[in-house]
Design a protein around this motif. Structure first.
Motif, mmCIF file in Angstrom:
data_model
loop_
_atom_site.group_PDB
_atom_site.id
_atom_site.type_symbol
_atom_site.label_atom_id
_atom_site.label_comp_id
_atom_site.label_asym_id
_atom_site.label_seq_id
_atom_site.Cartn_x
_atom_site.Cartn_y
_atom_site.Cartn_z
ATOM 1 N N THR B 138 0.796 -1.215 0.000
ATOM 2 C CA THR B 138 0.000 0.000 0.000
ATOM 3 C C THR B 138 0.832 1.271 0.000
ATOM 4 O OG1 THR B 138 -0.051 -0.127 2.384
ATOM 5 C CG2 THR B 138 -1.928 -1.028 1.197
ATOM 6 N N ASN B 139 2.028 1.196 0.506
ATOM 7 C CA ASN B 139 2.757 2.438 0.647
ATOM 8 C C ASN B 139 4.193 2.296 0.202
ATOM 9 O OD1 ASN B 139 3.863 4.834 1.314
ATOM 10 N ND2 ASN B 139 2.944 4.944 3.345
ATOM 11 N N LYS B 331 -7.315 2.250 1.535
ATOM 12 C CA LYS B 331 -7.360 2.781 0.172
ATOM 13 C C LYS B 331 -8.750 2.625 -0.441
ATOM 14 C CE LYS B 331 -3.797 1.393 -2.248
ATOM 15 N NZ LYS B 331 -2.672 0.544 -2.649
ATOM 16 N N TRP B 332 -9.739 3.046 0.277
ATOM 17 C CA TRP B 332 -11.112 2.900 -0.223
ATOM 18 C C TRP B 332 -11.979 3.962 0.435
ATOM 19 C CZ3 TRP B 332 -15.762 1.688 2.242
ATOM 20 C CH2 TRP B 332 -16.825 1.386 1.385
ATOM 21 N N ARG B 339 -9.179 4.186 -3.692
ATOM 22 C CA ARG B 339 -8.336 5.374 -3.776
ATOM 23 C C ARG B 339 -6.917 4.919 -4.013
ATOM 24 N NH1 ARG B 339 -9.025 8.032 1.792
ATOM 25 N NH2 ARG B 339 -8.889 10.083 0.847
ATOM 26 N N SER B 340 -6.157 5.762 -4.693
ATOM 27 C CA SER B 340 -4.775 5.387 -4.975
ATOM 28 C C SER B 340 -3.920 5.632 -3.742
ATOM 29 C CB SER B 340 -4.253 6.192 -6.158
ATOM 30 O OG SER B 340 -4.023 7.505 -5.736
ATOM 31 N N SER B 341 -2.700 5.107 -3.791
ATOM 32 C CA SER B 341 -1.783 5.277 -2.659
ATOM 33 C C SER B 341 -1.440 6.739 -2.442
ATOM 34 C CB SER B 341 -0.490 4.521 -2.920
ATOM 35 O OG SER B 341 -0.749 3.226 -3.303
ATOM 36 N N SER B 347 -5.752 7.415 5.638
ATOM 37 C CA SER B 347 -6.382 6.716 6.754
ATOM 38 C C SER B 347 -7.741 7.304 7.136
ATOM 39 C CB SER B 347 -5.460 6.765 7.977
ATOM 40 O OG SER B 347 -5.252 8.112 8.364
ATOM 41 N N MET B 348 -8.240 8.238 6.313
ATOM 42 C CA MET B 348 -9.436 8.971 6.692
ATOM 43 C C MET B 348 -10.657 8.060 6.848
ATOM 44 S SD MET B 348 -12.302 10.619 5.627
ATOM 45 C CE MET B 348 -12.139 10.458 3.864
ATOM 46 N N THR B 349 -10.837 7.127 5.909
ATOM 47 C CA THR B 349 -12.003 6.242 5.995
ATOM 48 C C THR B 349 -11.944 5.415 7.279
ATOM 49 O OG1 THR B 349 -12.138 6.096 3.603
ATOM 50 C CG2 THR B 349 -13.259 4.366 4.846
ATOM 51 N N ALA B 350 -10.753 4.885 7.566
ATOM 52 C CA ALA B 350 -10.620 4.041 8.747
ATOM 53 C C ALA B 350 -10.839 4.847 10.030
ATOM 54 C CB ALA B 350 -9.243 3.389 8.762
ATOM 55 N N SER B 351 -10.256 6.045 10.101
ATOM 56 C CA SER B 351 -10.380 6.812 11.344
ATOM 57 C C SER B 351 -11.830 7.248 11.566
ATOM 58 C CB SER B 351 -9.440 8.019 11.313
ATOM 59 O OG SER B 351 -9.678 8.803 10.166
ATOM 60 N N ALA B 352 -12.497 7.703 10.492
ATOM 61 C CA ALA B 352 -13.894 8.110 10.635
ATOM 62 C C ALA B 352 -14.765 6.912 11.005
ATOM 63 C CB ALA B 352 -14.395 8.749 9.332
#
Lengths: 82, 762
Positions: B138-139, B331-332, B339-341, B347-352
């Motif tokens: 991923t990174n 990444k989604w 979403r691309s790398s 990490s926005m989706t995961a944190s939200a």
């Protein structure tokens, strides 16, 4: 090689690619295919063929193309089982 | 996504000893001063023992509640908050950026310092994962290993000093010294972990989240998933990748061909219980399957691995294992898909998502929380998330984002119920976030007969009777065709062969179908399976076998009779059952030969240039086969003598039809050290040369070479000489003899002639 006393004297041939067939006719079928025959070094017996080093995957792929389903016996790491 | 440390625990529910072992491996990378300082803070003692004792002391301390409690009393409240967050999420491994983002939302402005304190007290540990040792999925920005990246570390250290002053004691550190928090700050290590045993000490701590209120009612028509949407699709994806792995670019992205193949597969877009599946569901499934440990990376390919052990437990256990893994997918995006790398705030989706779930956990258990209330809290506290929407559409946009996210992750995993734009935790979700034990997981009803095998080799699988173990088994030998209320699989020759290759046997497969089928498996289907299976018995390939060569056939018979060898290959050769090395206690090893290395010289060419003798010690299996293309076998010179062959004109010429002379020369040079001898060349090339012919000539012998030179140069005799045969021998035609005699007489030389003899040739 001389006949030993006690343990049997052997010579080990490591990392050899062997293709075994159920009958000699099947071996003939395999050898009759030019693309397969090119990767076969020769016959060790009527049902045992020796494959060129590094070419076993190509041989398996070609066999599958011909409708065969070769059994692959590897002493390496296990494949995904599910 | 968190990249699992290879061969190490990843789940909160893994054995504590496994986590302790992994932590010891991590701490073994610490420099000595850092390790001793950590032991001092964690145990309260200054130990002078060697590193092994220090590592054991840390591992013991992590599972010692009084020591952990004492250590927790020494750290700042923000650090307690960090640890509480990790513990209540029941997720041991966390991306640092994700943690910083969450801490900011919880009101901790200096999350970096908080992580540092937790690291320095040994309460969390840096996780050197696959990403640290290999190119990341991923990174790609993650560099190598543990801090050999001097410029990065220097820059990070300088930045850290600038931010924090010099109170962190960086001044004395060398750039190459392993300092855990510095590796985290500089981005060399992206993941930190919490030992679950430490987390258990914080289970009762509360997070500073509001208790949102909502309608407290029990509506008859709310939606609760059966939990199978994701497990079935992950199993199907595993199967698709087993058949055709995915290739990754250097940046860890998918190639367009693979993306299109997966996105066009209706399994991932259709049949979701709520109706509509996630955006780019197939690509989310790949990320989820990777996070769930179903896939592994082999260079630039992502391929099917083995089903993890938790697939052999019940569905609730499977769901609580899958939930934190899907939550970590980065990444989604629920609205825009993959979403691309390179996207901002990966990490926005995961944190939200985690924040939304903790908000639900903080609410009363029977309260239906409006998505708009969740969106409003996130809008106010989680700045990366509110950057997604225009302020004018905050309410609708945020609500829609949350709706699509809930529909993609927590609802299909049976962690959240939905009703009329509201959500609440299911009993399973509440069990998870209130720290329930595995023994308290709800039991599932078992309906063993849940399959219907049809004569056309299709298998109908009713979801209510499925178990994760059965799903894994079906994925191994039947192709997923449709996922819905009743799933459809098809028994295919290809999937059957793949199962047989993966050590399934045909009886096992038939028994699995019979055990779970509501009606007997049709005989035609069993016949079909047997026919496909028998095809597989025709050919067996040993890709890298150890062939055992015996001195004589009798030795081979002995080895076969004793069971030391399973397969007979010809008169003197054998093989173990799986082609592995035989037990050498029964054998005396005379020689061994590795066929991955170039061939060796093992032939000796006889003085006649035609006889080839095989050296039995250095010979390989191929040499006899190769030499028989050019030569015919000869009986050995002695009863125990080496094998011999003689090059024959017929075989040489037949070989030359498919190989050039240069190739034959090269082969014999490799095998014997010399090219084709002249005698062999005569056999091979003789017919192509001009025909030899006989000629009658007289030999003129001279006293010395000067005399021969003179005759060849002097014009009266020069034209009479047919050929110079040697330094003092010349050939002349019989009819030139009188002229030669006369010419020599002119200069006073007398020619002595042999008396004429009778010609005996016909």
């Amino acid at each position: 090689m001389t006949r030993p006393t006690g343990r049997l004297a052997v010579k080990l041939h490591r990392r050899v690619c062997v293709l075994m067939t159920d009958t000699a006719v099947t071996a003939e079928e395999v050898l009759a295919r030019p693309r397969l025959a090119a990767d076969i070094v020769g016959r060790l017996s009527p049902t045992v063929l020796l494959v060129r080093p590094g070419r076993w995957e190509a041989v398996v792929a070609e066999l599958r193309k011909l409708g065969h389903a070769p059994r692959i016996i590897s002493s390496g790491p296990p494949r995904p089982q599910g | 996504m968190i990249e699992a440390p290879l061969g190490h625990p990843v789940s909160w529910f893994d054995e504590s000893t496994a986590w302790s072992g992994y932590c010891q491996q991590v701490w073994a990378r610490y420099s000595d001063p850092v390790l001793r300082a950590l032991v001092g803070r964690l145990t309260g003692r200054q130990m002078r023992q060697d590193r092994t004792a220090l590592l054991q002391a840390i591992a013991a301390a992590q599972t010692n509640p009084p020591l952990i409690d004492r250590c927790l009393r020494k750290v700042q409240p923000e650090t307690i908050l960090l640890l509480t967050w990790m513990a209540r999420s029941r997720q041991p491994l966390w991306d640092c950026q994700l943690l910083l983002s969450v801490l900011a939302a919880l009101g901790v402005s200096d999350g970096g310092w908080t992580i540092q304190e937790a690291l320095e007290h040994g309460l969390i540990f840096p996780s050197w994962t696959q990403a640290a040792d290999e190119p990341a999925l991923t990174n790609p920005s993650v560099s190598n290993d543990t801090g050999r990246d001097g410029p990065v570390r220097d820059a990070a250290a300088a930045a850290w000093n600038g931010n924090r002053g010099n109170d962190s004691g960086l001044g004395g550190l060398a750039a190459t010294e392993t300092t855990p928090w510095l590796d985290v700050v500089s981005g060399i290590v992206r993941t930190v972990g919490l030992h679950p045993a430490v987390g258990e000490r914080l289970r009762q701590q509360r997070l500073p989240l509001p208790c949102l209120s909502g309608l407290q009612t029990e509506p008859p028509n709310f939606f609760r998933s059966d939990g199978w949407d994701w497990p079935l699709r992950l199993a199907a994806l595993w199967q698709r990748l087993r058949h055709q792995p995915i290739r990754l670019t250097q940046e860890g992205e998918f190639y367009k061909k693979d993306s299109q193949r997966l996105l066009a597969d209706p399994l991932f877009s259709e049949g979701w219980q709520q109706g509509e599946g996630p955006v780019d569901g197939a690509l989310l499934a790949v990320e989820a399957a990777w996070a769930a440990g179903l896939l592994h990376r082999d260079n630039d390919h992502l391929q099917a691995g083995r089903f993890p052990a938790y697939w052999r437990a019940g569905l609730p256990r499977l769901l609580v294992e899958l939930f934190p893994r899907l939550m970590q997918v980065q990444k989604w995006d629920p609205l825009s898909g993959r979403r691309s790398s390179a996207c901002a705030e990966p990490s926005m989706t995961a944190s939200a998502g985690w924040l939304a779930m903790h908000l639900l956990a903080a609410a009363p258990s029977d309260a239906w929380i409006e998505l708009t209330d969740l969106a409003a809290w996130l809008w106010e506290h989680h700045s990366p998330w509110n950057g997604l929407f225009d302020p004018s559409e905050m309410q609708a946009g945020g609500r829609n984002w949350l709706l699509r996210w809930f529909q993609a992750v927590p609802i299909p995993l049976q962690f959240a119920d939905s009703w009329d734009g509201r959500v609440r935790l299911t009993p399973l979700g509440r069990w998870y976030f209130t720290g329930g034990s595995l023994g308290e997981l709800p039991a599932t009803q078992v309906f063993p007969q849940t399959l219907l095998v049809q004569p056309n080799a299709e298998v109908i699988a009713y979801r209510q009777g499925l178990t994760p173990s059965l799903v894994a088994d079906l994925s191994a030998f039947a192709c997923w065709k449709r996922i819905g209320p009743a799933c459809v699989l098809e028994l295919q020759e290809q999937t059957l062969c793949q199962a047989l290759e993966a050590d399934w046997s045909l009886p096992q497969i038939v028994q699995t179908l019979q055990r779970h089928a509501s009606r007997p498996v049709p005989p035609t289907v069993v016949d079909l399976l047997e026919r496909w299976s028998s095809k597989r018995q025709r050919l067996t390939v040993f890709p890298a076998a150890v062939v055992v060569e015996f001195a004589c056939a009798a030795d081979l018979e002995t080895a076969l009779a004793e069971g030391w060898i399973h397969w007979r290959l010809g008169e003197r050769f054998g093989l173990t059952a799986d082609g592995s090395e035989p037990d050498l206690r029964h054998f005396r090893l005379l020689a061994n030969r590795d066929y991955e290395t170039p061939p060796q010289a093992c032939l000796q060419v006889g003085a006649d240039g035609l006889t080839l003798e095989v050296d039995p010690i250095s010979a390989d299996l191929f040499v006899d086969l190769e030499v028989q293309r050019l030569a015919e076998p000869l009986p050995p010179a002695a009863p125990d003598g080496p094998r011999r062959y003689r090059l024959s004109a017929e075989r040489l010429r037949r070989a030359a039809e498919t190989q050039t002379l240069e190739a034959l020369d090269a082969w014999l040079t490799v095998r014997s050290g010399v090219p084709l001898p002249p005698a062999a060349r005569l056999l091979l090339l003789g017919p192509h040369w001009p025909a030899p012919r006989t000629q009658r000539l007289l030999v003129l012998r001279l006293a010395n070479a000067e005399a021969a030179d003179g005759l060849l140069q002097w014009p009266p005799t020069r034209s009479l000489i047919a050929e110079r045969l040697g330094p003092t021998a010349l050939a002349i035609a019989p009819e030139h003899l009188p002229a030669l005699r006369a010419a020599l007489a002119q200069i006073g030389i007398t020619l002595i002639e042999d008396p004429p003899h009778q010609d005996q040739t016909p």
